[in-house]
Design a protein around this motif. Structure first.
Motif, PDB file in Angstrom:
ATOM      1  N   LEU A  12      63.938  30.883  86.724  1.00 37.60           N
ATOM      2  CA  LEU A  12      65.094  30.606  87.577  1.00 37.60           C
ATOM      3  C   LEU A  12      66.364  31.088  86.883  1.00 37.60           C
ATOM      4  N   PHE A  14      70.133  31.049  87.192  1.00 40.32           N
ATOM      5  CA  PHE A  14      71.103  30.275  87.968  1.00 40.32           C
ATOM      6  C   PHE A  14      72.529  30.629  87.565  1.00 40.32           C
ATOM      7  N   GLY A  15      73.370  30.912  88.566  1.00 43.09           N
ATOM      8  CA  GLY A  15      74.795  31.108  88.310  1.00 43.09           C
ATOM      9  C   GLY A  15      75.315  32.438  88.818  1.00 43.09           C
ATOM     10  N   LEU A 219      69.116  12.232  91.660  1.00 44.54           N
ATOM     11  CA  LEU A 219      69.256  13.416  92.516  1.00 44.54           C
ATOM     12  C   LEU A 219      69.799  13.008  93.894  1.00 44.54           C
ATOM     13  N   THR A 222      73.447  12.099  93.741  1.00 43.49           N
ATOM     14  CA  THR A 222      74.253  13.314  93.617  1.00 43.49           C
ATOM     15  C   THR A 222      74.419  13.989  94.977  1.00 43.49           C
ATOM     16  N   HIS A 239      80.794  22.579  94.730  1.00 46.38           N
ATOM     17  CA  HIS A 239      79.905  21.775  95.579  1.00 46.38           C
ATOM     18  C   HIS A 239      78.670  22.581  95.988  1.00 46.38           C
ATOM     19  N   GLU A 241      77.314  24.888  94.206  1.00 48.26           N
ATOM     20  CA  GLU A 241      76.527  24.935  92.969  1.00 48.26           C
ATOM     21  C   GLU A 241      75.688  23.656  92.815  1.00 48.26           C
ATOM     22  N   THR A 242      76.351  22.529  93.007  1.00 48.93           N
ATOM     23  CA  THR A 242      75.633  21.251  92.860  1.00 48.93           C
ATOM     24  C   THR A 242      74.490  21.162  93.860  1.00 48.93           C
ATOM     25  N   TYR A 245      71.484  23.469  93.054  1.00 48.16           N
ATOM     26  CA  TYR A 245      70.591  23.007  91.988  1.00 48.16           C
ATOM     27  C   TYR A 245      69.820  21.749  92.417  1.00 48.16           C
ATOM     28  N   VAL A 246      70.486  20.888  93.188  1.00 50.63           N
ATOM     29  CA  VAL A 246      69.810  19.707  93.739  1.00 50.63           C
ATOM     30  C   VAL A 246      68.627  20.140  94.592  1.00 50.63           C
ATOM     31  N   THR A 249      65.677  21.514  92.546  1.00 48.57           N
ATOM     32  CA  THR A 249      65.041  20.474  91.732  1.00 48.57           C
ATOM     33  C   THR A 249      64.280  19.470  92.588  1.00 48.57           C
TER      34      THR A 249
END
Lengths: 387, 387
Positions: A12, A14-15, A219, A222, A239, A241-242, A245-246, A249
């Motif tokens: 993964l 990420f970013g 999770l 969040t 937001h 981004e959060t 990833y949430v 996951t």
């Protein structure tokens, strides 16, 4: 805890700017099938970015465009044909969960001589698959880091979830800026879908899993903190981004290590529902899940109560367990409604007419529900509560 | 969040009876170096189990026994010699973090012609390593699922942490029943070490990481709930199981995805301390960490306060931020003392005599601390607070 193997082969990345890793992951001069959906990736520039990377490795690029929101068997078959005719050796999915699920279907069926549908219905085993990577443009299904796919047979109106260890993406690029232009309704459905995955993991019956239970609760909290902020500020990179990833996951194995895997009855019922009505998956979940909670808490309110207190902000003081659990189901429905998710089946003009067919399609594979095993009458009860 | 790559190649087989997977993971007729410590694995039957699996694949087995609690360069060199002389192609570590760290050192140095120490001090790059698996018998360091190792050069009294993507274990067997006979002091040090890893991850300075912060808090709360129960019931499979999974997760990459990685100053100071005094790593951490908290909160109490409230059970009501933070440091010390960890350096009869040497050894590699960058005087301050 149950015994388990913890190992996710997907890399993964990420970013921001991570799309450049395509050139490290796909071999030079590969013959690549680029799979995408309705063309939003052409408007937001992701298509151009992906092509640039593929050009840098001198790939020969073929395209399969137009993958549907509930990806169809016919589209998988079209992709398989291109793979076989053109000697494709790598697939690149650029899009959301539907595009990735379709790509998984193609990757499994391209190495198979029989009917693709037989692989998804487990009539034939999946023994290998073409390698593929993904560039994610929608935070929702988690398909970018798991071996699961959902394909709809539009002729028989069957929608089926399947999985195989051969269809983990080799790599996935998660750049939150690619999700900045996701429309509001899709953003909301993504939040609902991600939370549903976490919730389904939560309803397991394995003793002694305190850390993983805490991870799921964290999770979910969040998502509940970020969701409303994101809906109000859809251009917020942080937001996006959060939530990105949430959502990964929520369904990449992290939340099921050591448990029985949780109870996926709501997803099964929703797949049957949206096979008949072609409504958005996240919308169907938002309607069904609180009613699944209401259905199961009548028999055993303990876990719903724990969810209500630890995640949904319900105070348990001076209340019966079942009362707290009921308030939890209500709070989840209220939260989803507050960010714009639908409330009832009637929001989609769905009535009882096809309930029998939906119930039957729910059992297209045997075994629905583990926290509470469902029979036809319990699925019908949940549908009726959802009217 | 920072950009990151999420990918851990180690296959973790968790649960009772998983040792059988050795036969799937190591190729038939391999030449295997079995690495272990002081012989506890012979008393508790794990040695016999491992040999049984190796016999099943007709491996030719060589042995390196007697790896020290703080594994020494000389032992690594002994292992390298066996590898080179006997044409070893697979290593199997059976033991705790020290045995695994030593095995990592051997695996990296066996493919290198120069001095092993040059690899660990980064004078020479690690370009490859022999593959190895682990059978864990002590829940503490997390070495079973990460690319990190600590080796002590006993001649120069230098203890150095190093890492390389080439020294992830190929597989690790985590059977909690193998930890049932771990003595009380080692059990306590394992709890302290695991919690310290989570704490070091927690003290990052990356904005917008709510889910991972929540995961760390959940892991710490689980350790604090389970720790005292385990110390009281060391024969409880369930408590061993929980702590085993906590300790691996505390340092396998899960808790640093998207952050700057956290602040590892306390580990650096402890490595210097136990290089000079050869005290147990977990004991040193238990003494140092609350004093590191006390040191950093004077400048910026915000994060320590968050820890105090969300993990350590400190009520913030009607108190200044710094007051809550101070109570947090006190609560952590009290918790570790309550399960039998040491309180002060004087518990090990350590006084100021060698502080200068310890400070210097802390800076054996440049850059100590990120949440708070340390200089010589700040390390000295933490040591003095620990007297």
């Amino acid at each position: 805890m149950h015994t388990f193997l913890q190992h996710n082969p997907t890399k993964l990345y990420f970013g921001k700017g991570q799309i450049e890793y395509i050139t490290k992951e796909i071999a030079k001069e590969s013959r690549v099938l680029l799979v995408y959906g309705g063309g939003s990736i052409k408007r937001n520039g992701v298509y151009k970015e992906a092509i640039k990377q593929l050009n840098a490795i001198h790939a020969t690029v073929f395209e399969l465009a137009g993958v549907e929101p509930n990806p169809r068997l016919a589209t998988v078959e079209k992709g398989v044909e291109i793979c076989k005719e053109e000697g494709i050796n790598y697939l690149l999915a650029v899009g959301g969960g539907s595009v990735i699920d379709c790509t998984k279907g193609i990757s499994a069926a391209a190495n198979y001589e029989g009917e693709a549908w037989d692989l998804f219905t487990q009539k034939a085993p999946i023994e290998s698959a073409l390698p593929f990577g993904t560039v994610l443009t929608l935070a929702a299904t988690g398909s970018e880091m798991n071996p699961v796919s959902v394909i709809t047979n539009w002729e028989s109106k069957d929608k089926i979830g399947w999985s195989s260890s051969h269809v983990y993406p080799t790599f996935s690029i998660l750049d939150p800026s690619y999700t900045l232009s996701v429309p509001q309704d899709q953003t909301v459905y993504g939040i609902v879908d991600s939370m549903s995955h976490a919730l389904e993991h939560y309803f397991h019956r394995t003793p002694n899993t305190p850390m993983i239970d805490g991870f799921i609760e964290s999770l979910l909290r969040t998502a509940m903190e970020t969701g409303p902020n994101l809906v109000e500020n859809p251009q917020s990179f942080e937001h996006r981004e959060t939530m990105m990833y949430v959502s990964t996951t929520a369904f990449n194995g992290t939340l099921s290590n050591g448990t029985d895997g949780g109870d996926w009855a709501t997803h099964r019922i929703e797949h049957a529902l949206s096979a008949v009505y072609d409504i958005p998956h996240g919308g169907g979940l938002a309607v069904l899940f609180p009613n699944w909670l209401d259905h199961v808490l009548e028999e055993d309110p303990s876990r719903v109560k724990q969810l209500a207190v630890n995640v949904l902000g319900v105070s348990p003081e001076g209340k019966e367990e079942i009362e707290v659990a009921r308030e939890g189901a209500k709070a989840l429905r209220a939260f989803w409604n507050s960010i714009g998710a639908p409330n009832r089946l009637s929001d989609y003009s769905i009535d009882e007419r096809h309930f029998k067919a939906i119930v039957e399609k729910t059992f297209i594979k045997p075994g629905v529900g583990t926290y509470k095993e469902m029979d036809h009458s319990s699925v019908l009860d949940i549908l009726k509560r959802s009217l």
